[in-house]
Scaffold this motif. Structure first.
Motif, PDB file in Angstrom:
ATOM      1  N   VAL A 105      -2.837  54.200 139.973  1.00  0.00           N
ATOM      2  CA  VAL A 105      -1.701  53.290 139.770  1.00  0.00           C
ATOM      3  C   VAL A 105      -1.214  53.361 138.334  1.00  0.00           C
ATOM      4  O   VAL A 105      -0.011  53.485 138.071  1.00  0.00           O
ATOM      5  N   PHE A 106      -2.130  53.304 137.377  1.00  0.00           N
ATOM      6  CA  PHE A 106      -1.738  53.318 135.965  1.00  0.00           C
ATOM      7  C   PHE A 106      -1.172  54.676 135.546  1.00  0.00           C
ATOM      8  O   PHE A 106      -0.266  54.748 134.714  1.00  0.00           O
ATOM      9  N   ARG A 107      -1.681  55.752 136.127  1.00  0.00           N
ATOM     10  CA  ARG A 107      -1.133  57.073 135.816  1.00  0.00           C
ATOM     11  C   ARG A 107       0.309  57.186 136.296  1.00  0.00           C
ATOM     12  O   ARG A 107       1.172  57.747 135.622  1.00  0.00           O
ATOM     13  N   ALA A 108       0.573  56.650 137.485  1.00  0.00           N
ATOM     14  CA  ALA A 108       1.927  56.715 138.035  1.00  0.00           C
ATOM     15  C   ALA A 108       2.900  55.886 137.205  1.00  0.00           C
ATOM     16  O   ALA A 108       4.064  56.254 137.028  1.00  0.00           O
ATOM     17  N   PHE A 109       2.406  54.784 136.665  1.00  0.00           N
ATOM     18  CA  PHE A 109       3.255  53.881 135.883  1.00  0.00           C
ATOM     19  C   PHE A 109       3.524  54.437 134.492  1.00  0.00           C
ATOM     20  O   PHE A 109       4.581  54.199 133.917  1.00  0.00           O
ATOM     21  N   SER A 110       2.569  55.189 133.929  1.00  0.00           N
ATOM     22  CA  SER A 110       2.690  55.687 132.553  1.00  0.00           C
ATOM     23  C   SER A 110       2.452  57.192 132.514  1.00  0.00           C
ATOM     24  O   SER A 110       1.350  57.656 132.199  1.00  0.00           O
ATOM     25  N   PRO A 111       3.468  57.988 132.823  1.00  0.00           N
ATOM     26  CA  PRO A 111       3.275  59.442 132.884  1.00  0.00           C
ATOM     27  C   PRO A 111       2.849  60.062 131.558  1.00  0.00           C
ATOM     28  O   PRO A 111       2.190  61.092 131.536  1.00  0.00           O
ATOM     29  N   ASN A 112       3.229  59.451 130.436  1.00  0.00           N
ATOM     30  CA  ASN A 112       2.846  59.971 129.117  1.00  0.00           C
ATOM     31  C   ASN A 112       1.706  59.145 128.518  1.00  0.00           C
ATOM     32  O   ASN A 112       1.669  58.885 127.326  1.00  0.00           O
ATOM     33  N   TYR A 113       0.776  58.748 129.370  1.00  0.00           N
ATOM     34  CA  TYR A 113      -0.320  57.874 128.951  1.00  0.00           C
ATOM     35  C   TYR A 113      -1.272  58.588 127.983  1.00  0.00           C
ATOM     36  O   TYR A 113      -1.385  59.810 127.973  1.00  0.00           O
ATOM     37  N   ARG A 114      -1.958  57.782 127.174  1.00  0.00           N
ATOM     38  CA  ARG A 114      -3.090  58.268 126.386  1.00  0.00           C
ATOM     39  C   ARG A 114      -4.349  57.951 127.171  1.00  0.00           C
ATOM     40  O   ARG A 114      -4.480  56.860 127.728  1.00  0.00           O
ATOM     41  N   ALA A 115      -5.292  58.860 127.213  1.00  0.00           N
ATOM     42  CA  ALA A 115      -6.482  58.704 128.040  1.00  0.00           C
ATOM     43  C   ALA A 115      -7.237  57.414 127.712  1.00  0.00           C
ATOM     44  O   ALA A 115      -7.659  56.684 128.609  1.00  0.00           O
ATOM     45  N   GLU A 116      -7.381  57.124 126.397  1.00  0.00           N
ATOM     46  CA  GLU A 116      -8.155  55.931 126.028  1.00  0.00           C
ATOM     47  C   GLU A 116      -7.448  54.644 126.440  1.00  0.00           C
ATOM     48  O   GLU A 116      -8.091  53.667 126.830  1.00  0.00           O
ATOM     49  N   GLU A 117      -6.117  54.642 126.374  1.00  0.00           N
ATOM     50  CA  GLU A 117      -5.363  53.460 126.778  1.00  0.00           C
ATOM     51  C   GLU A 117      -5.441  53.271 128.288  1.00  0.00           C
ATOM     52  O   GLU A 117      -5.611  52.143 128.782  1.00  0.00           O
ATOM     53  N   LEU A 118      -5.344  54.357 129.019  1.00  0.00           N
ATOM     54  CA  LEU A 118      -5.448  54.268 130.476  1.00  0.00           C
ATOM     55  C   LEU A 118      -6.819  53.733 130.882  1.00  0.00           C
ATOM     56  O   LEU A 118      -6.929  52.855 131.745  1.00  0.00           O
ATOM     57  N   ARG A 165      -8.809  51.871 129.155  1.00  0.00           N
ATOM     58  CA  ARG A 165      -8.909  50.449 128.792  1.00  0.00           C
ATOM     59  C   ARG A 165      -8.288  49.583 129.879  1.00  0.00           C
ATOM     60  O   ARG A 165      -8.839  48.550 130.259  1.00  0.00           O
ATOM     61  N   ARG A 166      -7.140  50.024 130.393  1.00  0.00           N
ATOM     62  CA  ARG A 166      -6.478  49.265 131.450  1.00  0.00           C
ATOM     63  C   ARG A 166      -7.320  49.238 132.723  1.00  0.00           C
ATOM     64  O   ARG A 166      -7.417  48.209 133.399  1.00  0.00           O
ATOM     65  N   VAL A 167      -7.913  50.383 133.049  1.00  0.00           N
ATOM     66  CA  VAL A 167      -8.749  50.448 134.246  1.00  0.00           C
ATOM     67  C   VAL A 167      -9.943  49.515 134.113  1.00  0.00           C
ATOM     68  O   VAL A 167     -10.265  48.759 135.034  1.00  0.00           O
ATOM     69  N   VAL A 168     -10.609  49.548 132.961  1.00  0.00           N
ATOM     70  CA  VAL A 168     -11.769  48.677 132.731  1.00  0.00           C
ATOM     71  C   VAL A 168     -11.375  47.210 132.853  1.00  0.00           C
ATOM     72  O   VAL A 168     -12.070  46.413 133.486  1.00  0.00           O
ATOM     73  N   ASN A 169     -10.249  46.839 132.258  1.00  0.00           N
ATOM     74  CA  ASN A 169      -9.799  45.451 132.334  1.00  0.00           C
ATOM     75  C   ASN A 169      -9.535  45.030 133.777  1.00  0.00           C
ATOM     76  O   ASN A 169      -9.860  43.904 134.177  1.00  0.00           O
ATOM     77  N   ARG A 170      -8.947  45.935 134.547  1.00  0.00           N
ATOM     78  CA  ARG A 170      -8.658  45.588 135.948  1.00  0.00           C
ATOM     79  C   ARG A 170      -9.946  45.438 136.754  1.00  0.00           C
ATOM     80  O   ARG A 170     -10.084  44.511 137.551  1.00  0.00           O
ATOM     81  N   ILE A 171     -10.893  46.330 136.543  1.00  0.00           N
ATOM     82  CA  ILE A 171     -12.156  46.247 137.278  1.00  0.00           C
ATOM     83  C   ILE A 171     -12.950  45.013 136.857  1.00  0.00           C
ATOM     84  O   ILE A 171     -13.634  44.389 137.663  1.00  0.00           O
TER      85      ILE A 171
END
Length: 277
Positions: free
Chosen positions: A119-132, A134-140
């Motif tokens: 979901v986060f990859r689709a929302f942010s195509p130019n994502y930084r790995a560490e930021e992505l 962080r978002r995944v950890v927060n959601r889990i």
């Protein structure tokens, strides 16, 4: 005095507001009127349950002569979530009952790590790995509220489209739906699916999360792209609750929904089109 050392930063923020309000000789209602917000918000801030928006913090500083204290310290209490969801995320952790409707994707509380990452990859195509990550950890982390088998009571209503949309690939989707079904079979969530055959229903315009608490009024949260709204005005919350129950009446039973989710998981796993059981 020893008791204060155990307060969270947000509770300390609330204590400071209470102290300055009392020093100014104002009730919560009087302060709310001057700040142009609800009495309920002032109560929640003082209890450490919610934070003010930046504009509310500025008005608190002006009304209480706090020389920018509330606005400055608000920055130090940075939320782990998007601004529009931050308050709802806090309340979600305090709820004794959560009723959710998901129109397009699996609710955050039930997302697996792989699904959330897709979901986060689709929302942010130019994502930084560490930021992505962080978002995944927060959601889990949010899902830990489900670790307690008794509270909160969780009702999950899904549009059939949530089951059909293959997020993260067939294997990831099969695992995600399997996890939801496991929660439902274990009695941790009450599960209902609104099939496409229902046609129009009361919640088709938006997702919604209804939260009930032990010691405060219920709240409702709705969300769109880059925006969300938390509602605690009684009449609006009641309207959201009414819409939820109308939609629930159009949904499949818990047993039928569980069977459909299991079937959808198998079909994703084998790359087939999801069919009704």
């Amino acid at each position: 005095m020893a008791e204060r050392t155990h307060l969270t930063p947000r509770q300390k923020y609330g204590e400071e507001l209470r102290r300055r309000r009392l020093a100014a000789g104002m009730t919560q209602q009087e302060l709310a009127e001057k700040v142009i917000c609800s009495h309920t918000l002032i109560s929640h801030i003082e209890a450490g349950r919610r934070l003010p928006q930046p504009e509310d913090a500025r008005r608190l500083d002006q009304v209480l002569g706090a020389d920018g204290w509330f606005e400055r310290w608000l920055l130090d209490l940075e939320n782990r979530y998007a601004d529009h969801f931050a308050e709802a995320a806090e309340l979600e952790q305090q709820a004794v009952e959560i009723k959710e409707y998901a129109a397009t994707l699996v609710p955050g509380l039930l997302q697996t790590e792989t699904y959330a990452r897709a979901v986060f990859r689709a929302f942010s195509p130019n994502y930084r790995a560490e930021e992505l990550e962080r978002r995944v950890v927060n959601r889990i982390e949010r899902a830990r509220v489900l670790d307690n088998p008794a509270s909160p009571v969780v009702w999950t209503v899904l549009c059939e489209g949530v089951l059909r949309r293959r997020v993260g690939g067939g294997a990831a989707m099969a695992h995600q739906l399997g996890e939801i079904a496991d929660h439902a079979e274990a009695g941790r969530i009450r599960l209902h699916v609104i099939p496409f055959s229902t046609g129009a229903h009361a919640l088709m315009e938006s997702m919604v999360s209804l939260m009930t608490f032990a010691d405060m009024a219920p709240a409702a949260y709705v969300e769109g792209l880059l925006t969300g709204q938390l509602m605690d005005e009684p009449s609006r919350v009641r309207n959201c609750q009414a819409a939820y129950y109308l939609a629930l009446g159009d949904a499949l039973s818990h047993r039928q929904s569980l069977a459909l989710v299991r079937a959808a998981a198998r079909e994703h796993e084998h790359g087939e089109r999801v069919q009704h059981p």
